[in-house]
Scaffold this active site. Sequence first.
Site, PDB file in Angstrom:
ATOM      1  N   ASN A  88       0.942  -1.091   0.077  1.00 42.28           N
ATOM      2  CA  ASN A  88      -0.019  -0.108   0.030  1.00 42.28           C
ATOM      3  C   ASN A  88       0.851   1.204  -0.030  1.00 42.28           C
ATOM      4  O   ASN A  88       1.605   1.672   0.967  1.00 42.28           O
ATOM      5  CB  ASN A  88      -1.056  -0.099   1.210  1.00 42.28           C
ATOM      6  CG  ASN A  88      -1.943   1.142   1.292  1.00 42.28           C
ATOM      7  OD1 ASN A  88      -1.543   2.128   1.088  1.00 42.28           O
ATOM      8  ND2 ASN A  88      -3.098   0.762   1.670  1.00 42.28           N
TER       9      ASN A  88
ATOM     10  N   ASP B 265      -1.401  -3.845   9.766  1.00 35.47           N
ATOM     11  CA  ASP B 265      -2.699  -4.138   9.274  1.00 35.47           C
ATOM     12  C   ASP B 265      -3.937  -3.239  10.205  1.00 35.47           C
ATOM     13  O   ASP B 265      -3.834  -2.734  11.237  1.00 35.47           O
ATOM     14  CB  ASP B 265      -2.992  -5.602   9.631  1.00 35.47           C
ATOM     15  CG  ASP B 265      -4.261  -5.862   8.816  1.00 35.47           C
ATOM     16  OD1 ASP B 265      -4.050  -6.098   7.802  1.00 35.47           O
ATOM     17  OD2 ASP B 265      -5.432  -6.324   9.354  1.00 35.47           O
ATOM     18  N   SER B 266      -4.715  -2.641   9.301  1.00 33.48           N
ATOM     19  CA  SER B 266      -5.340  -1.441   9.630  1.00 33.48           C
ATOM     20  C   SER B 266      -6.545  -1.548   9.103  1.00 33.48           C
ATOM     21  O   SER B 266      -6.975  -2.098   8.016  1.00 33.48           O
ATOM     22  CB  SER B 266      -4.709  -0.287   9.504  1.00 33.48           C
ATOM     23  OG  SER B 266      -4.029  -0.056   8.043  1.00 33.48           O
TER      24      SER B 266
ATOM     25  N   TYR C   5     -10.096   5.639   3.240  1.00 35.39           N
ATOM     26  CA  TYR C   5     -11.339   6.350   3.872  1.00 35.39           C
ATOM     27  C   TYR C   5     -11.082   7.546   4.274  1.00 35.39           C
ATOM     28  O   TYR C   5     -12.024   8.350   4.760  1.00 35.39           O
ATOM     29  CB  TYR C   5     -11.862   5.412   4.688  1.00 35.39           C
ATOM     30  CG  TYR C   5     -12.472   4.006   4.244  1.00 35.39           C
ATOM     31  CD1 TYR C   5     -13.632   3.609   3.724  1.00 35.39           C
ATOM     32  CD2 TYR C   5     -11.493   3.047   4.462  1.00 35.39           C
ATOM     33  CE1 TYR C   5     -14.084   2.552   3.285  1.00 35.39           C
ATOM     34  CE2 TYR C   5     -11.943   1.712   4.042  1.00 35.39           C
ATOM     35  CZ  TYR C   5     -13.051   1.550   3.592  1.00 35.39           C
ATOM     36  OH  TYR C   5     -13.567   0.242   3.089  1.00 35.39           O
ATOM     37  N   ASP C   6      -9.901   8.103   4.022  1.00 41.45           N
ATOM     38  CA  ASP C   6      -9.609   9.554   4.647  1.00 41.45           C
ATOM     39  C   ASP C   6     -10.599  10.751   4.260  1.00 41.45           C
ATOM     40  O   ASP C   6     -10.881  11.411   5.159  1.00 41.45           O
ATOM     41  CB  ASP C   6      -8.321   9.981   4.317  1.00 41.45           C
ATOM     42  CG  ASP C   6      -7.137   9.340   5.078  1.00 41.45           C
ATOM     43  OD1 ASP C   6      -7.674   8.802   6.124  1.00 41.45           O
ATOM     44  OD2 ASP C   6      -5.941   9.419   4.623  1.00 41.45           O
TER      45      ASP C   6
ATOM     46  N   ARG D  42      -2.184   5.444  12.698  1.00 43.41           N
ATOM     47  CA  ARG D  42      -0.960   5.001  12.374  1.00 43.41           C
ATOM     48  C   ARG D  42       0.071   5.731  12.921  1.00 43.41           C
ATOM     49  O   ARG D  42       1.301   5.492  13.405  1.00 43.41           O
ATOM     50  CB  ARG D  42      -0.719   4.961  10.922  1.00 43.41           C
ATOM     51  CG  ARG D  42       0.686   4.547  10.271  1.00 43.41           C
ATOM     52  CD  ARG D  42       0.347   4.153   8.694  1.00 43.41           C
ATOM     53  NE  ARG D  42      -0.508   3.196   8.484  1.00 43.41           N
ATOM     54  CZ  ARG D  42      -1.851   3.679   7.981  1.00 43.41           C
ATOM     55  NH1 ARG D  42      -1.988   4.798   7.684  1.00 43.41           N
ATOM     56  NH2 ARG D  42      -2.575   2.547   7.968  1.00 43.41           N
TER      57      ARG D  42
HETATM   58  P1  ITT Z   1      -1.177  -3.939   2.786  1.00 38.85           P
HETATM   59  O1  ITT Z   1      -1.764  -5.367   3.366  1.00 38.85           O
HETATM   60  O2  ITT Z   1      -0.315  -4.409   1.459  1.00 38.85           O
HETATM   61  O3  ITT Z   1      -0.421  -3.497   3.780  1.00 38.85           O
HETATM   62  P2  ITT Z   1      -3.480  -2.964   2.407  1.00 38.85           P
HETATM   63  O4  ITT Z   1      -4.312  -1.951   1.696  1.00 38.85           O
HETATM   64  O5  ITT Z   1      -4.405  -4.566   1.929  1.00 38.85           O
HETATM   65  O6  ITT Z   1      -2.092  -3.238   2.203  1.00 38.85           O
HETATM   66  P3  ITT Z   1      -5.107  -3.542   4.957  1.00 38.85           P
HETATM   67  O7  ITT Z   1      -5.449  -4.962   4.639  1.00 38.85           O
HETATM   68  O8  ITT Z   1      -4.291  -3.293   6.317  1.00 38.85           O
HETATM   69  O9  ITT Z   1      -3.986  -3.011   3.983  1.00 38.85           O
HETATM   70  O10 ITT Z   1      -6.112  -2.743   4.731  1.00 38.85           O
HETATM   71  C1  ITT Z   1      -6.227  -1.553   5.165  1.00 38.85           C
HETATM   72  C2  ITT Z   1      -7.367  -0.750   4.555  1.00 38.85           C
HETATM   73  O11 ITT Z   1      -8.012   0.027   5.513  1.00 38.85           O
HETATM   74  C3  ITT Z   1      -6.882   0.408   3.358  1.00 38.85           C
HETATM   75  O12 ITT Z   1      -6.610  -0.232   2.311  1.00 38.85           O
HETATM   76  C4  ITT Z   1      -7.863   1.393   3.490  1.00 38.85           C
HETATM   77  O13 ITT Z   1      -8.794   1.012   2.773  1.00 38.85           O
HETATM   78  C5  ITT Z   1      -7.996   1.429   5.029  1.00 38.85           C
HETATM   79  N1  ITT Z   1      -7.210   2.423   5.899  1.00 38.85           N
HETATM   80  C6  ITT Z   1      -6.259   1.623   6.595  1.00 38.85           C
HETATM   81  N2  ITT Z   1      -5.624   2.860   7.105  1.00 38.85           N
HETATM   82  C7  ITT Z   1      -6.175   3.988   6.632  1.00 38.85           C
HETATM   83  C8  ITT Z   1      -5.773   5.429   6.540  1.00 38.85           C
HETATM   84  O14 ITT Z   1      -4.692   6.056   7.388  1.00 38.85           O
HETATM   85  N3  ITT Z   1      -6.762   6.111   5.770  1.00 38.85           N
HETATM   86  C9  ITT Z   1      -7.558   5.737   5.319  1.00 38.85           C
HETATM   87  N4  ITT Z   1      -7.960   4.214   4.939  1.00 38.85           N
HETATM   88  C10 ITT Z   1      -7.198   3.602   5.950  1.00 38.85           C
END
Ligand code: ITT
Length: 215
Positions: A21, A80-81, A168-169, A195
Amino acid sequence: MTAASARRRSGLREVLLASGNTGKAREFERLLGGVISVCPLPPQIVLPEEIGATFTDNARLKAEAVFQQTGGRVAVLADDSGLEVEALAGQPGVHSARYAGEGATDEENVAQLLMALHGTSQRQARFICCLCLLVPQPGPGVALCIEVSGETAGAIEAAPRGKDGFGYDPVFRPDGWEKTLAEAGPAGKDSVSHRGAAMRALLETLQERGLLTHD
Ligand code: ITT
């Protein structure tokens, strides 16, 4: 403690970011502020399927998969977020990246969320970030595992606003703020984000364990 103000030479000099990401990667580079270099994921490394039930489980799955594939020689940081919305019983949660389906864009996920909340005045939500850092130790495949988390409470706006950030920011407004995270600017987002909070907790832990050393 912040990375920028720390003025420390790091015992831990670099981490490999177990993430594809680019939005996250930009934020980690800012948050670590040169204290620790953030290396991107080499193209041959494959991230695992995120089958965990919790953010903590999935962060560990990603960190361990990358640690193993890189021979356990470099420190690996995984994030993971996601977003938990009260009126949706915590959804999209661990499915945040694929809320509108596998391979969905940020815009499609946001549209799906706004549709799910259409007509609802209950807009409370929270962002959660779980980090897993694996630091190589003497002995093959042995690692020190540090896990921390951070969260930000807020509300989902009725329509997107702002161009910064990712995910979703544009629809997430932190409690006490008038701006969304996509209107806050990078420093504004880092000061309040899940984060940013998780990274500050990680730096504190590294300092306590002697993995950040003073100049
Ligand atoms: P990696 O697993 O490769 O790190 P990913 O996007 O699949 O990338 P996640 O499974 O952790 O990562 O999903 C996180 C999702 O949650 C991310 O794609 C966003 O849609 C949302 N998200 C997480 N942090 C965010 C942030 O700071 N601002 C906005 N949306 C966020």
